[in-house]
Write a protein that holds these residues in place. Structure first.
Motif, PDB file in Angstrom:
ATOM      1  N   GLU A 182       0.690  -0.629   0.118  1.00  0.00           N
ATOM      2  CA  GLU A 182      -0.072   0.347   0.193  1.00  0.00           C
ATOM      3  C   GLU A 182       1.102   1.486  -0.090  1.00  0.00           C
ATOM      4  N   LYS A 183       1.939   0.942   0.646  1.00  0.00           N
ATOM      5  CA  LYS A 183       2.514   2.234   0.951  1.00  0.00           C
ATOM      6  C   LYS A 183       3.034   2.772  -0.459  1.00  0.00           C
ATOM      7  N   VAL A 184       3.739   1.353  -0.778  1.00  0.00           N
ATOM      8  CA  VAL A 184       4.780   1.353  -2.183  1.00  0.00           C
ATOM      9  C   VAL A 184       3.773   2.298  -3.652  1.00  0.00           C
ATOM     10  N   ASP A 188       2.162   6.621  -6.450  1.00  0.00           N
ATOM     11  CA  ASP A 188       1.982   7.479  -7.746  1.00  0.00           C
ATOM     12  C   ASP A 188       2.857   7.649  -8.888  1.00  0.00           C
ATOM     13  N   PRO A 189       3.388   7.692  -9.512  1.00  0.00           N
ATOM     14  CA  PRO A 189       3.194   5.937 -10.510  1.00  0.00           C
ATOM     15  C   PRO A 189       4.037   5.829 -10.627  1.00  0.00           C
ATOM     16  N   ILE A 190       4.944   5.840  -9.152  1.00  0.00           N
ATOM     17  CA  ILE A 190       6.774   5.757  -9.668  1.00  0.00           C
ATOM     18  C   ILE A 190       6.920   4.537  -8.972  1.00  0.00           C
ATOM     19  N   ARG A 191       6.008   4.207  -8.016  1.00  0.00           N
ATOM     20  CA  ARG A 191       6.340   3.217  -6.892  1.00  0.00           C
ATOM     21  C   ARG A 191       7.367   3.079  -6.476  1.00  0.00           C
ATOM     22  N   CYS A 192       8.160   4.428  -5.593  1.00  0.00           N
ATOM     23  CA  CYS A 192       9.405   4.515  -5.548  1.00  0.00           C
ATOM     24  C   CYS A 192       9.378   4.626  -3.500  1.00  0.00           C
ATOM     25  N   PRO A 193       9.320   4.183  -3.029  1.00  0.00           N
ATOM     26  CA  PRO A 193       9.037   4.676  -1.335  1.00  0.00           C
ATOM     27  C   PRO A 193      10.204   5.274  -0.925  1.00  0.00           C
ATOM     28  N   ASP A 194      11.012   5.944  -1.666  1.00  0.00           N
ATOM     29  CA  ASP A 194      11.496   6.928  -0.911  1.00  0.00           C
ATOM     30  C   ASP A 194      11.416   8.397  -1.662  1.00  0.00           C
ATOM     31  N   PRO A 195      10.725   9.696  -0.840  1.00  0.00           N
ATOM     32  CA  PRO A 195      10.217  10.850  -1.690  1.00  0.00           C
ATOM     33  C   PRO A 195      11.573  11.147  -2.650  1.00  0.00           C
ATOM     34  N   VAL A 196      12.931  11.643  -1.541  1.00  0.00           N
ATOM     35  CA  VAL A 196      13.712  12.229  -2.534  1.00  0.00           C
ATOM     36  C   VAL A 196      13.854  11.963  -3.677  1.00  0.00           C
ATOM     37  N   VAL A 342       9.486   1.458 -17.384  1.00  0.00           N
ATOM     38  CA  VAL A 342       8.390  -0.518 -17.588  1.00  0.00           C
ATOM     39  C   VAL A 342       8.747  -0.811 -15.338  1.00  0.00           C
ATOM     40  N   VAL A 343      10.096   0.107 -15.168  1.00  0.00           N
ATOM     41  CA  VAL A 343      10.052  -0.785 -14.004  1.00  0.00           C
ATOM     42  C   VAL A 343       8.984  -0.632 -12.699  1.00  0.00           C
ATOM     43  N   PRO A 344       7.952   0.371 -12.613  1.00  0.00           N
ATOM     44  CA  PRO A 344       7.230   0.880 -11.457  1.00  0.00           C
ATOM     45  C   PRO A 344       6.010  -0.921 -11.835  1.00  0.00           C
ATOM     46  N   ARG A 345       5.571  -0.636 -13.547  1.00  0.00           N
ATOM     47  CA  ARG A 345       4.540  -2.736 -13.652  1.00  0.00           C
ATOM     48  C   ARG A 345       5.320  -3.369 -13.044  1.00  0.00           C
ATOM     49  N   ALA A 346       6.558  -3.264 -13.836  1.00  0.00           N
ATOM     50  CA  ALA A 346       7.562  -4.948 -13.165  1.00  0.00           C
ATOM     51  C   ALA A 346       7.126  -4.940 -11.821  1.00  0.00           C
ATOM     52  N   VAL A 347       7.304  -3.802 -10.659  1.00  0.00           N
ATOM     53  CA  VAL A 347       6.603  -4.558  -9.628  1.00  0.00           C
ATOM     54  C   VAL A 347       6.135  -5.704  -8.814  1.00  0.00           C
ATOM     55  N   PRO A 348       4.679  -5.685  -9.594  1.00  0.00           N
ATOM     56  CA  PRO A 348       3.623  -6.700  -9.495  1.00  0.00           C
ATOM     57  C   PRO A 348       4.067  -7.867 -10.422  1.00  0.00           C
ATOM     58  N   ILE A 349       5.256  -7.885 -11.308  1.00  0.00           N
ATOM     59  CA  ILE A 349       5.604  -9.614 -12.105  1.00  0.00           C
ATOM     60  C   ILE A 349       6.909  -9.461 -10.871  1.00  0.00           C
TER      61      ILE A 349
END
Lengths: 376, 376, 376, 376
Positions: A182-184, A188-196, A342-349
């Motif tokens: 959820e945090k990830v 949105d949409p970058i799915r990188c859970p570090d704000p900076v 494509v890396v954000p979309r690769a997360v669920p893969i």
């Protein structure tokens, strides 16, 4: 081949522009509550067209379970799943009849099969991963129900914007310990859970997109609450299976587990994960976790974490100087807009492939435990 | 499990202190000239005790072919091979009855099997790799005879001393193009074919040894003259099989193919490998090789190159604060002298696993080519 | 598991009353002309409800190819196929919630999975064979195109009415030599290509049906024009793979190849198949064929022939004294009309499984031949 | 290939005249008491030269465990086993350089591999079964310890002398219920536990031997105390795995389970095995056992029984009119004395292959049971 796993096994089918894509998942334990609702969320997370940062191709990707469940419970029999291909636009790709796209699979598929799909990426298209994500969602639900296993992947780098993955970093270990799916997705949409880093990464993607170019990234994945004992010496060490799974995802170029390439420069006296008994849980633990939760190819109960490198997408929105199938130099024109990253979309893969490896390894290990239990 | 491969398959057996270690290699093409002379050199390269930088344990590792050949030619039947374990010294390790060694496999094997070998590393010992190296030598000979395939691995990093593996580096590409096994071995015993880095690496190993510590490294491997078309979408992409093979080697923590983790930061317009027709050979080539010789999971005829990260050996010659099997904090004493760095010895193991993947993939692809040839 | 084969592999899914049944066929050579027209005929031959001798349940069984072909040619990628389940009538079977049907799979599935499909036979239903027949049709087309391989199965016995299968019988050998699928189907619906036995068999089926009972039979299959060299010692002998395939068909109880159980009483001096060189073709042949076309587990170029025993169908149209799931004695009532004899419908299933074994073995052998060709 | 099994897997090596024959057994549960004493008896039972009825070739066949045990207990790691080939007499067979022996594997091996072992049967020799018997002895010990499983095979026919195997026969069912291995061996050397048939069979063997001829037979095997739930739909039904295993034994021509070919003529109303609850044990049982202990491919807890047809040995002590490798008609001379009948020696091989199938199926099923147990 298009099958993966021994006791928990997925087999996928489908190209970019055929009638449907899907899979058969064999070996799913019986009695698992399962409907399309359990599977759709990860398919939707995988879907392109969700934001301005990714390709506008709007796929719906609604999964339909064909078999293997009754009254919302799995029967233990194979689960067939299907997602219709709604977007047939072979014309878009017609120039690829003349030019094999650089760093794409056009040329190698032709070498392998002597025939090329006339449109899109054919089997090498990312749509092939739909079957994996659907299967992974089932594997994940089983792991969660059986042992509370948590699998969370996130973007840890885009281009040069990167979370520090040095395993000595307390921030990185803290992230591994606490990050949720959820945090990830709040990033949105970058799915990188570090704000900076997320901000830097977003900027890189935007600049890359505006330059009609593309850029790669890294997905990091953590697995929590996995039982000990998973993985089979010698060739099927757990990290070997994970590496196999990850490098089978399109566009991947690297894999590292635990300390990974960082571990090369760390002295053994520091890198060794000393043991202790956790008085609060009675569990045997390690004080550090450079090993990444696997020792001797077998899970030790600590968090498993690993990272996967993705190259920049081969399809770019600019002209490319290359050669035609006939060997003549020429220019492959750009067509439409393409996903610059494509890396954000690769997360669920990545999560799906992880779940598939772990569900299979778990079933295998439980047969081992049965064997030894009968001899004590 | 202890088998690897589909049509060309090795199965290994053996622990550190049992009667013998060895393997069965199934699917070796018939008619290959083969005697122990073809296999021994790589086993000898794998052997410890060859120099002052590695452990003094003097193993002889003489291989004896048991079956599958007659008059020095393979019959097409399984080749059994055996190497006696000559050095039985279980006492050396007796303290490990009390303490699971940190970052070793003692604890996880106990979790998996509920029993522990009383001495040495048991199955997790590096002696298990003897069977792999013997099998790999056969695979390699076949690849060489059939297609002139060359496989050369070398040490590219020890601790912080590292050859620049950025795929844009002309020096690195030149190394990949020209390095030979003979040249690698002139850098004795470090096997790092760059004089400057070799010197730094040697110094790091010496200092580490003197500090009773250990250090990791990177082995890079290049494959030349491989036919196109090898590798099977979707799950058995060639890089996925190589990653599986490499991460199954003890002490490995990472794998990268082609641009690897470097590729994350390279723009697609640069990273894409444009095609051209080489007029001198008539071969379809790529101008650059960020892909590492594989596109869409299938070999494209360019050099395949990849790197493997090895962690520092877990066995060190100094005391370690840790917990006993019973969960009591204590000190695991140091015993004898141990290899401070194993990467030079890993070189033939990496070569062997590479050869096993490629021989199997080649046989599979040839059946694909037959299929299509019958339909044209 | 639900997969079969190594390089040519089918995976099936589906129960009697789920949404659809189908399969994925992986490893089909590229370039094969293929549309639904190639697959439907064998599915239609498998279909029940074709005549008064079989069950009135009218299934349509229209197959739809989902993937793996383009412009009517195979791409080399997995071929997904689906057949909708049109006839959902779970109520018919509701009594089976109380009683496990004798000699059916209800009890054992419950033992295995701890859950039972509430209707029909679930996964053990003959509908599972639809995926096999569809896959087999593709395998067969490839074998036919590549080598002119002919596979013809026929009913050789129903109850006590039986064609003499003694391999010494000239009539039997003549049948094996000349029988065609078209000829078999002229004996509608019994598929027993001997007028006298066909008449007896038909009468037995009719009498059995009128007695609300069921009866078994034998299907014999012959393969012509198969190349030599197929089959893999030691465990994957060609007859072992065929036996595996045949005994995986529901309701089978026996398998014999060549002389089979008859061969037990024949002296070696007669049973041995002497060699000769056929001057007209230059082919090495055997004068007799007690071996059934396989020696040492490997095809020798003669006709392969084997027979498969089918038990009487477990579902009968009469009451049965048995026990409920709770262990109480009682009477399982008869419901509707059931197929008194399934062997004619089994004919295309036997052909399909045969084709799957042979296509896989052929691909494997061709990789062996490549291997040896490179070393000469 | 030379491997068999998924989680409990044997891989064999060795020809008739190489240095040694043997196997690797992978997946043996840890903690099993195991020394050579557990394995040797079955190897000795397999050995030729034990009596006047079989070949005088005196093999010693002493097995040596190479790995996988410590202090007489299995470690869970692969168990290497080796038996030296002591009897190297290639000259005896030199005429086979000219003539492929009729119904032997000489011709087909040449077709497959393009090379022939210069002596003996090479890989097709019965010596290959040594590895199987050694592995089977381990599997059997595990099955016995874990569940009290009993596996007993015996000769049920030699030529026309046959025990009545009609499953309706009370004598046959009684034999299946009570026969022990010790009892079988009291019928030395014919291993046919029916005094009348044993005498007839012995006479047939003697007459056949005196006529320099050979004769086949049938081995029947019964398994008692097997847990329910073993076997995997659809392709890996338990009877399919057993059929695969049995037809992989040299010289086998047929397999039948339960009612087998007899079942073809039995009406369903009789053939169906009605259920009852056994009040004394609380077990769900069937009143009859035409199914042979397997329904829907899954064990139901009743005795499993099946029969295997063996052809007459191809090597006979008389001249044979045949063709040379070059296609010239000629006479293959007889050499020495040969086993006129191999079925008594096949008894431990059938037992071994049965044990291998069951141990593997048991481990797989226990992982299924774990899966469902976690979801209840």
């Amino acid at each position: 081949m298009s099958s993966f796993g021994t006791l928990f096994r997925v087999t996928t089918y489908g190209e970019s522009h055929c009638k449907s894509v899907g899979c058969i998942v064999d070996g799913v334990p019986p009695g698992l509550d399962l409907t399309e609702e359990d599977i759709q969320p990860q398919l939707t997370r995988r879907r392109p067209g969700q934001s301005k940062l990714s390709t506008p191709r709007n796929e719906k990707d609604k999964v339909a379970i064909q078999s293997g469940t009754e009254h919302g419970k799995t029967l233990g029999t194979p689960i067939g799943m299907m997602v219709l291909n709604e977007d047939h636009r072979p014309k878009d790709y017609s120039e690829t009849d003349v030019y094999p796209r650089p760093s794409h699979a056009d040329y190698t598929y032709l070498q392998k099969y002597g025939i090329k799909a006339s449109s899109g990426g054919g089997r090498s298209s990312a749509r092939e991963t739909i079957g994996r994500v659907a299967a992974g969602a089932i594997a994940e639900k089983f792991l969660q129900k059986a042992h509370g296993v948590e699998i969370v992947a996130f973007v840890s780098a885009v281009g040069s914007a990167a979370i520090n993955r040095d395993p000595s970093s307390p921030e990185f270990q803290d992230l591994l310990e606490n990050i949720t799916r959820e945090k990830v997705d709040t990033f949105d949409p970058i799915r990188c859970p570090d704000p900076v880093v997320a901000e830097q990464a977003t900027k890189i993607v935007e600049e890359t997109r505006d330059a009609n170019d593309s850029i790669g990234g890294v997905v990091t994945c953590v697995v929590r609450n996995l039982p000990t004992g998973l993985g089979e010496p010698a060739f099927d060490k757990l990290e070997a299976l994970l590496a196999h799974a990850m490098l089978s995802i399109p566009a991947t170029k690297g894999f590292e587990i635990g300390s990974g390439f960082y571990g090369v420069s760390i002295k053994g006296s520091k890198h060794n994960d000393a043991f202790y008994l956790d008085p609060s849980t009675g569990r045997f633990r390690t004080k550090t976790n450079y090993s990444g939760g696997i020792q001797g190819g077998i899970s030790n109960g600590e968090n498993i974490y690993f990272s996967v490198a993705f190259k920049p997408p081969a399809t770019i929105s600019q002209e490319q100087q290359t050669a035609s199938y006939e060997g003549k130099d020429g220019v492959l024109k750009a067509r439409g807009r393409h996903d610059p990253n494509v890396v954000p979309r690769a997360v669920p893969i990545v999560e799906a492939m992880t779940a598939l490896v772990l569900a299979d390894s778990l079933l295998i290990q439980k047969s081992r435990e049965y064997g030894k239990s009968m001899l004590q």
